[in-house]
Design an enzyme around this catalytic site. Structure first.
Site, short mmCIF file in Angstrom:
data_model
loop_
_atom_site.label_atom_id
_atom_site.label_comp_id
_atom_site.label_asym_id
_atom_site.label_seq_id
_atom_site.Cartn_x
_atom_site.Cartn_y
_atom_site.Cartn_z
N GLU A 117 -8.93 -29.42 7.77
CA GLU A 117 -10.34 -29.77 7.87
C GLU A 117 -10.74 -29.99 9.33
O GLU A 117 -11.85 -29.67 9.73
CB GLU A 117 -10.62 -31.04 7.05
CG GLU A 117 -10.51 -30.79 5.55
CD GLU A 117 -10.12 -32.03 4.76
OE1 GLU A 117 -9.08 -32.63 5.06
OE2 GLU A 117 -10.85 -32.39 3.82
N ARG A 129 -8.79 -43.08 -8.02
CA ARG A 129 -10.06 -42.84 -8.70
C ARG A 129 -9.82 -42.25 -10.08
O ARG A 129 -8.87 -41.50 -10.27
CB ARG A 129 -10.92 -41.86 -7.89
CG ARG A 129 -11.60 -42.48 -6.70
CD ARG A 129 -12.26 -41.43 -5.83
NE ARG A 129 -11.47 -41.15 -4.65
CZ ARG A 129 -11.70 -40.15 -3.80
NH1 ARG A 129 -12.71 -39.34 -4.01
NH2 ARG A 129 -10.93 -39.97 -2.76
N HIS A 149 -15.04 -31.97 -0.73
CA HIS A 149 -13.88 -31.28 -0.14
C HIS A 149 -14.28 -29.92 0.44
O HIS A 149 -13.46 -29.00 0.53
CB HIS A 149 -12.74 -31.10 -1.17
CG HIS A 149 -12.02 -32.38 -1.48
ND1 HIS A 149 -11.59 -32.71 -2.74
CD2 HIS A 149 -11.64 -33.40 -0.68
CE1 HIS A 149 -11.00 -33.89 -2.72
NE2 HIS A 149 -11.01 -34.33 -1.47
N MET A 175 2.02 -40.00 -4.91
CA MET A 175 2.80 -39.13 -5.80
C MET A 175 4.30 -39.21 -5.50
O MET A 175 5.12 -39.20 -6.42
CB MET A 175 2.29 -37.70 -5.68
CG MET A 175 2.86 -36.76 -6.69
SD MET A 175 2.55 -37.27 -8.42
CE MET A 175 0.96 -36.53 -8.75
N GLY A 227 -1.97 -32.74 0.37
CA GLY A 227 -0.65 -33.38 0.33
C GLY A 227 0.22 -32.99 -0.85
O GLY A 227 1.36 -32.57 -0.69
N ILE A 228 -0.32 -33.11 -2.06
CA ILE A 228 0.46 -32.77 -3.26
C ILE A 228 0.52 -31.25 -3.42
O ILE A 228 1.59 -30.68 -3.66
CB ILE A 228 -0.17 -33.43 -4.51
CG1 ILE A 228 -0.17 -34.96 -4.36
CG2 ILE A 228 0.54 -33.00 -5.78
CD1 ILE A 228 -1.01 -35.71 -5.39
P1 AMP Z 1 -3.43 -36.24 1.31
O1 AMP Z 1 -4.53 -37.09 0.80
O2 AMP Z 1 -3.77 -34.78 1.38
O3 AMP Z 1 -2.81 -36.75 2.58
O4 AMP Z 1 -2.24 -36.31 0.19
C1 AMP Z 1 -1.61 -37.51 -0.13
C2 AMP Z 1 -0.78 -37.31 -1.37
O5 AMP Z 1 0.15 -36.25 -1.12
C3 AMP Z 1 0.06 -38.52 -1.76
O6 AMP Z 1 0.03 -38.71 -3.17
C4 AMP Z 1 1.43 -38.13 -1.33
O7 AMP Z 1 2.44 -38.74 -2.10
C5 AMP Z 1 1.42 -36.65 -1.56
N1 AMP Z 1 2.47 -35.98 -0.81
C6 AMP Z 1 2.58 -35.82 0.50
N2 AMP Z 1 3.77 -35.21 0.81
C7 AMP Z 1 4.39 -35.00 -0.37
C8 AMP Z 1 5.63 -34.41 -0.75
N3 AMP Z 1 6.47 -33.94 0.17
N4 AMP Z 1 5.94 -34.36 -2.07
C9 AMP Z 1 5.08 -34.85 -3.00
N5 AMP Z 1 3.90 -35.42 -2.69
C10 AMP Z 1 3.57 -35.48 -1.41
#
Ligand code: AMP
Length: 402
Positions: free
Chosen positions: A378, A240, A180, A283, A327-328
């Site tokens: 990124e 994972r 990351h 999530m 995302g989370i």
């Molecule tokens: P990423 O890999 O950075 O795209 O993140 C994906 C994760 O972010 C998944 O588990 C999504 O459920 C979570 N995510 C994206 N938007 C939200 C949100 N508004 N509330 C909670 N989780 C989110």
């Protein structure tokens, strides 16, 4: 006008962004994501104002390849470029090993060397390299630049790179690398812009997405991180395991007769939030689920994140800041609040209203640890690296057509 494309090709998604290059400054023009590759691919792209400029679905067909999708994407991009000319493409390459840290122009030798690292990142590296190959075939005259996710951790203190194995393994490359890095590089840079004093301090950055890790930064440099030899270590993730008692793997192979391939699939694709909940790796879906197992998966995610954040504090000698991203980390006030709750003993005090609003600063003025939310980018880091490699003639230094 020159343009640069950033690509982040994963197993089931391809993120992309197009930047205009004017007078050594990059301007984001458009970007988006192809998701659900391998099942029902769909694409959404937005312009700089956030307006949707392209939506596309492909038929549900697990055989539609990354190469095919990239060909379609670049076919569309060609119709959108106007007076812009793509001069180079930057790629996120998950593993650069010990040898590669600085961004590099891709040639046959580099591709060969990066292929030898596939066993160290089996979920990511093959897809990263497949995208490079596909674009070399599509546009052999276009220089491609590899930007490494391991690079930000390249100068980790020696102790943080060592695994407690006999020394000979370390010399063979069985050591901790960290991942990351493009995301953490962005966070370190943004911190310098937002608050130089804070950026110079002891900060834990939490990249919480499908993949998840923590990075301990001192003065903006990585001094420790939770991912190690592979991107499997550290926090529990979407699918994972994160850190796992190695005895479990011995048991599965010896007493349950699982093959190496089966164990690999279990650890990378069937565990984490998905495995514990039995519901989803996502999530948002888990929050929406009434199943007690979904709640337990969230509880374990929080516990692991807080526990491992605390485990990084000795590497920093204290804690001045905590940054949430991905995302989370960027969007989930519940998870942030619960992790911060477990770290209240550090003197960290969360402002619940600011947290609920996803404000950039979510701690109270009296908090001993400043807690921030910083969206990661990124793709922008990749484009920045490509730009610095470009020579005035628009060709990267050392580039020869493939
Ligand atoms: P990423 O890999 O950075 O795209 O993140 C994906 C994760 O972010 C998944 O588990 C999504 O459920 C979570 N995510 C994206 N938007 C939200 C949100 N508004 N509330 C909670 N989780 C989110």
């Amino acid at each position: 006008m020159k343009a640069i494309v950033s690509l982040n090709a994963g197993s089931s998604s391809i993120k992309f962004a197009l930047y205009r290059l004017v007078d050594d400054a990059l301007t984001f023009d458009a970007g988006g994501k192809i998701e659900e590759i391998g099942s029902r691919p769909r694409l959404k792209a937005r312009n700089a104002d956030g307006e949707i400029i392209l939506e596309r679905d492909w038929p549900a067909d697990s055989a539609i390849s990354h190469a095919h999708l990239l060909e379609d994407l670049f076919g569309w991009a060609a119709t959108q470029l106007g007076d812009r000319q793509i001069v180079a493409i930057g790629h996120r390459i998950v593993h650069g090993g010990v040898r590669f840290a600085a961004p590099r122009i891709v040639d046959d030798a580099l591709l060969g060397a990066l292929e030898t690292l596939i066993p160290l990142a089996p979920l990511h590296q093959p897809h990263n390299l497949a995208a490079v190959r596909a674009l070399r075939a599509l546009a052999p005259d276009l220089p491609q630049i590899a930007c490494f996710d391991t690079a930000f951790h390249h100068d980790l203190p020696a102790l943080a790179t060592r695994l407690p194995l006999p020394r000979s393994f370390h010399e063979e490359g069985v050591r901790r690398y960290g991942f990351h890095g493009l995301s953490y590089e962005h966070i370190a840079r943004r911190l310098r812009d937002i608050d130089p004093l804070y950026a110079g301090g002891r900060v834990i950055a939490a990249h919480l997405g499908n993949g998840a890790s923590l990075c301990a930064m001192n003065g903006g440099a990585s001094v420790d991180t939770t991912m190690g030899f592979t991107a499997l270590d550290g926090l529990m993730m979407g699918t994972r395991t994160g850190a796992l008692d190695p005895g479990v793997i011995l048991y599965l192979q010896t007493h349950q007769g699982m093959s190496v391939a089966e164990v690999e699939t279990l650890l990378y694709k069937q565990s984490g939030l998905l495995g514990v909940s039995g519901v989803s790796s996502d999530m948002r879906t888990l929050h929406a689920s009434a199943a007690p197992e979904a709640g337990e998966a969230i509880d374990l995610f929080v516990r692991q994140a807080a526990r491992q954040a605390a485990s990084l504090i000795p590497s920093l000698g204290g804690l001045d800041g905590l940054v949430f991203t991905a995302g989370i980390g960027e969007n989930d006030p519940v998870i942030r609040a619960r992790i911060c709750d477990c770290l209240a003993w550090t003197g960290l005090m969360l402002d619940p209203d600011a947290n609920r609003r996803n404000d950039p600063l979510i701690s109270t003025p009296g908090s001993k640890v400043a807690v921030r939310v910083i969206p990661t980018d990124e793709e922008a880091v990749i484009a920045g690296h490509v730009m610095t490699l470009l020579k005035p003639d628009g060709r990267p230094d050392g580039w020869i057509a493939s």
